[in-house]
Design a protein around this motif. Structure first.
Motif, PDB file in Angstrom:
ATOM      1  N   ALA A 149       0.840  -1.188   0.000  1.00  0.00           N
ATOM      2  CA  ALA A 149       0.000   0.000   0.000  1.00  0.00           C
ATOM      3  C   ALA A 149       0.881   1.246   0.000  1.00  0.00           C
ATOM      4  CB  ALA A 149      -0.911  -0.002   1.229  1.00  0.00           C
ATOM      5  N   THR A 150       0.325   2.364  -0.475  1.00  0.00           N
ATOM      6  CA  THR A 150       1.118   3.576  -0.661  1.00  0.00           C
ATOM      7  C   THR A 150       1.328   4.339   0.638  1.00  0.00           C
ATOM      8  OG1 THR A 150      -0.841   4.908  -1.165  1.00  0.00           O
ATOM      9  CG2 THR A 150       0.283   3.850  -3.023  1.00  0.00           C
ATOM     10  N   GLU A 151       2.380   5.165   0.631  1.00  0.00           N
ATOM     11  CA  GLU A 151       2.654   6.117   1.703  1.00  0.00           C
ATOM     12  C   GLU A 151       2.075   7.476   1.309  1.00  0.00           C
ATOM     13  OE1 GLU A 151       4.366   5.415   4.493  1.00  0.00           O
ATOM     14  OE2 GLU A 151       4.813   3.337   3.942  1.00  0.00           O
ATOM     15  N   TYR A 189     -12.151  -6.369  -5.045  1.00  0.00           N
ATOM     16  CA  TYR A 189     -11.101  -5.950  -5.967  1.00  0.00           C
ATOM     17  C   TYR A 189     -10.659  -4.517  -5.673  1.00  0.00           C
ATOM     18  CZ  TYR A 189      -8.429  -5.572 -10.278  1.00  0.00           C
ATOM     19  OH  TYR A 189      -7.408  -5.407 -11.191  1.00  0.00           O
ATOM     20  N   ARG A 190     -11.606  -3.665  -5.300  1.00  0.00           N
ATOM     21  CA  ARG A 190     -11.251  -2.290  -4.944  1.00  0.00           C
ATOM     22  C   ARG A 190     -10.282  -2.262  -3.762  1.00  0.00           C
ATOM     23  NH1 ARG A 190     -15.479   1.315  -2.030  1.00  0.00           N
ATOM     24  NH2 ARG A 190     -16.897   0.033  -3.244  1.00  0.00           N
ATOM     25  N   LEU A 191     -10.524  -3.091  -2.760  1.00  0.00           N
ATOM     26  CA  LEU A 191      -9.604  -3.173  -1.622  1.00  0.00           C
ATOM     27  C   LEU A 191      -8.247  -3.724  -2.052  1.00  0.00           C
ATOM     28  CD1 LEU A 191     -12.164  -4.473   1.001  1.00  0.00           C
ATOM     29  CD2 LEU A 191     -11.105  -2.207   0.981  1.00  0.00           C
ATOM     30  N   ALA A 192      -8.241  -4.650  -3.007  1.00  0.00           N
ATOM     31  CA  ALA A 192      -6.976  -5.150  -3.544  1.00  0.00           C
ATOM     32  C   ALA A 192      -6.208  -4.047  -4.259  1.00  0.00           C
ATOM     33  CB  ALA A 192      -7.238  -6.317  -4.491  1.00  0.00           C
ATOM     34  N   MET A 193      -6.907  -3.122  -4.882  1.00  0.00           N
ATOM     35  CA  MET A 193      -6.243  -1.988  -5.536  1.00  0.00           C
ATOM     36  C   MET A 193      -5.559  -1.084  -4.520  1.00  0.00           C
ATOM     37  SD  MET A 193      -9.073  -1.028  -8.452  1.00  0.00           S
ATOM     38  CE  MET A 193      -8.160   0.367  -9.114  1.00  0.00           C
ATOM     39  N   VAL A 194      -6.128  -0.983  -3.317  1.00  0.00           N
ATOM     40  CA  VAL A 194      -5.429  -0.252  -2.252  1.00  0.00           C
ATOM     41  C   VAL A 194      -4.189  -1.036  -1.832  1.00  0.00           C
ATOM     42  CG1 VAL A 194      -5.622   0.730   0.059  1.00  0.00           C
ATOM     43  CG2 VAL A 194      -7.619   0.732  -1.450  1.00  0.00           C
ATOM     44  N   ALA A 195      -4.317  -2.344  -1.736  1.00  0.00           N
ATOM     45  CA  ALA A 195      -3.184  -3.180  -1.322  1.00  0.00           C
ATOM     46  C   ALA A 195      -2.034  -3.114  -2.306  1.00  0.00           C
ATOM     47  CB  ALA A 195      -3.644  -4.631  -1.152  1.00  0.00           C
ATOM     48  N   ASP A 196      -2.328  -3.050  -3.609  1.00  0.00           N
ATOM     49  CA  ASP A 196      -1.224  -3.038  -4.588  1.00  0.00           C
ATOM     50  C   ASP A 196      -0.808  -1.638  -5.013  1.00  0.00           C
ATOM     51  OD1 ASP A 196      -2.911  -2.153  -6.670  1.00  0.00           O
ATOM     52  OD2 ASP A 196      -3.147  -4.135  -7.549  1.00  0.00           O
ATOM     53  N   GLY A 197      -1.406  -0.601  -4.394  1.00  0.00           N
ATOM     54  CA  GLY A 197      -0.946   0.768  -4.595  1.00  0.00           C
ATOM     55  C   GLY A 197      -1.504   1.479  -5.804  1.00  0.00           C
ATOM     56  N   GLY A 225      -1.426  -2.210   4.972  1.00  0.00           N
ATOM     57  CA  GLY A 225      -2.596  -1.359   5.119  1.00  0.00           C
ATOM     58  C   GLY A 225      -3.555  -1.920   6.136  1.00  0.00           C
ATOM     59  N   SER A 226      -4.758  -1.351   6.164  1.00  0.00           N
ATOM     60  CA  SER A 226      -5.758  -1.845   7.099  1.00  0.00           C
ATOM     61  C   SER A 226      -7.138  -1.410   6.644  1.00  0.00           C
ATOM     62  CB  SER A 226      -5.483  -1.325   8.512  1.00  0.00           C
ATOM     63  OG  SER A 226      -6.313  -1.975   9.456  1.00  0.00           O
ATOM     64  N   GLY A 251      -3.239   2.546   3.429  1.00  0.00           N
ATOM     65  CA  GLY A 251      -1.989   2.177   4.063  1.00  0.00           C
ATOM     66  C   GLY A 251      -1.944   2.706   5.482  1.00  0.00           C
ATOM     67  N   LEU A 252      -1.195   2.028   6.352  1.00  0.00           N
ATOM     68  CA  LEU A 252      -1.207   2.380   7.773  1.00  0.00           C
ATOM     69  C   LEU A 252      -0.758   3.808   8.018  1.00  0.00           C
ATOM     70  CD1 LEU A 252       0.192  -0.908   9.388  1.00  0.00           C
ATOM     71  CD2 LEU A 252      -2.167  -0.058   9.425  1.00  0.00           C
ATOM     72  N   SER A 253       0.170   4.307   7.224  1.00  0.00           N
ATOM     73  CA  SER A 253       0.706   5.641   7.481  1.00  0.00           C
ATOM     74  C   SER A 253      -0.287   6.755   7.156  1.00  0.00           C
ATOM     75  CB  SER A 253       1.998   5.863   6.682  1.00  0.00           C
ATOM     76  OG  SER A 253       1.770   5.641   5.310  1.00  0.00           O
TER      77      SER A 253
END
Length: 268
Positions: A149-151, A189-197, A225-226, A251-253
């Protein structure tokens, strides 16, 4: 058999193989006008492909783990799952509307939930040839490659997939503003898009269900992420009520600032 304590890789392998079989079966119906029925008062479609994929998943998974409980969008709920520490949580096709419309963004979502939290998860998007996997304490992978996930980036707005009615209430609360990503028809799939940035964050409207979320929740967590409530709490699965309130994912940050910016949207 039951997986050894703290090692869910065998269950992950089982989920992966079953999801691939179910995805291949669903592809046999894709863009071929499968029969469609309407449930939940005519608001939610289900196709012959959903049922066919569900049958494969149930057979493959429960034959290998007969002591696990079962919760699937396309199977009548059995309260006996509440007596099971470990449960399969399944959506045979997440994104059925997209599937029926011949769009590529749909996936098989399969998770193992242990004591309320996912410990193995698979999302397989066969039309895109994309496989996301994660196990507890492992690395989230997309087609075998680690994802993250992105910063936060002060030089650009936050890329968010968010319903338009929610965007109007959040844009001014997010530092740097929001760049809205067009509609993603599969929630998992949308949540997976957050996971892969590919996107930075998303909000989930209330009444998403365990089967929409469990596998993607774990994949996002193992990608740094979370997925949380607007109180910042992790989700609990395999409860009597399998629907959830409004949620945030990032992402967590950047998660705490997203939750702060979104808290007033509780109930949407």
């Amino acid at each position: 058999m039951t997986s050894p304590a703290n090692d869910w890789t065998a269950d992950l392998d089982l989920l992966t193989a079953a999801a691939r079989l179910a995805g291949a079966r669903a592809l046999e119906f894709f863009r071929k006008g499968p029969e469609v029925w309407w449930k939940n008062g005519g608001h939610s479609p289900v196709s012959a492909a959903d049922f066919a994929a569900n049958d494969i998943l149930k057979k493959e998974l429960l034959s290998a783990r007969p002591n696990y409980g079962w919760l699937s969008e396309e199977t009548d709920d059995d309260a006996g799952r509440l007596d099971c520490e470990t449960v399969f949580v399944i959506d045979p096709i997440d994104g059925t509307r997209a599937f029926i419309a011949g769009k590529d963004i749909w996936c098989v979502s399969a998770a193992v939930v242990h004591k309320g939290r996912p410990v193995a998860g698979v999302l397989f998007a066969p039309s895109l040839d994309e496989l996301y996997t994660a196990a507890a304490d492992g690395v989230a992978l997309k087609n075998g490659q680690p994802i993250r996930a992105t910063e936060p980036d002060a030089d650009r707005p936050t890329r968010m997939a968010v319903p338009e009615d929610m965007l109007r209430h959040i844009d001014k609360h997010v530092v740097g503003g929001v760049h809205r990503i067009s509609h993603v028809p599969s929630l998992a799939y949308r949540l997976a898009m957050v996971a892969d940035g590919r996107i930075d964050a998303t909000l989930v409207k209330r009444n998403a269900h365990d089967w929409d979320l469990a596998a993607a929740d774990l994949i996002l967590a193992r990608a740094g992420g979370s997925l949380v409530t607007l109180d910042g709490e992790a989700l609990s699965y395999n409860r009597p009520n399998v629907s959830h309130e409004t949620l945030a994912a990032a992402g967590l940050s950047r998660l705490s600032s997203l939750v702060d910016a979104s808290r007033h949207l509780a109930g949407h």
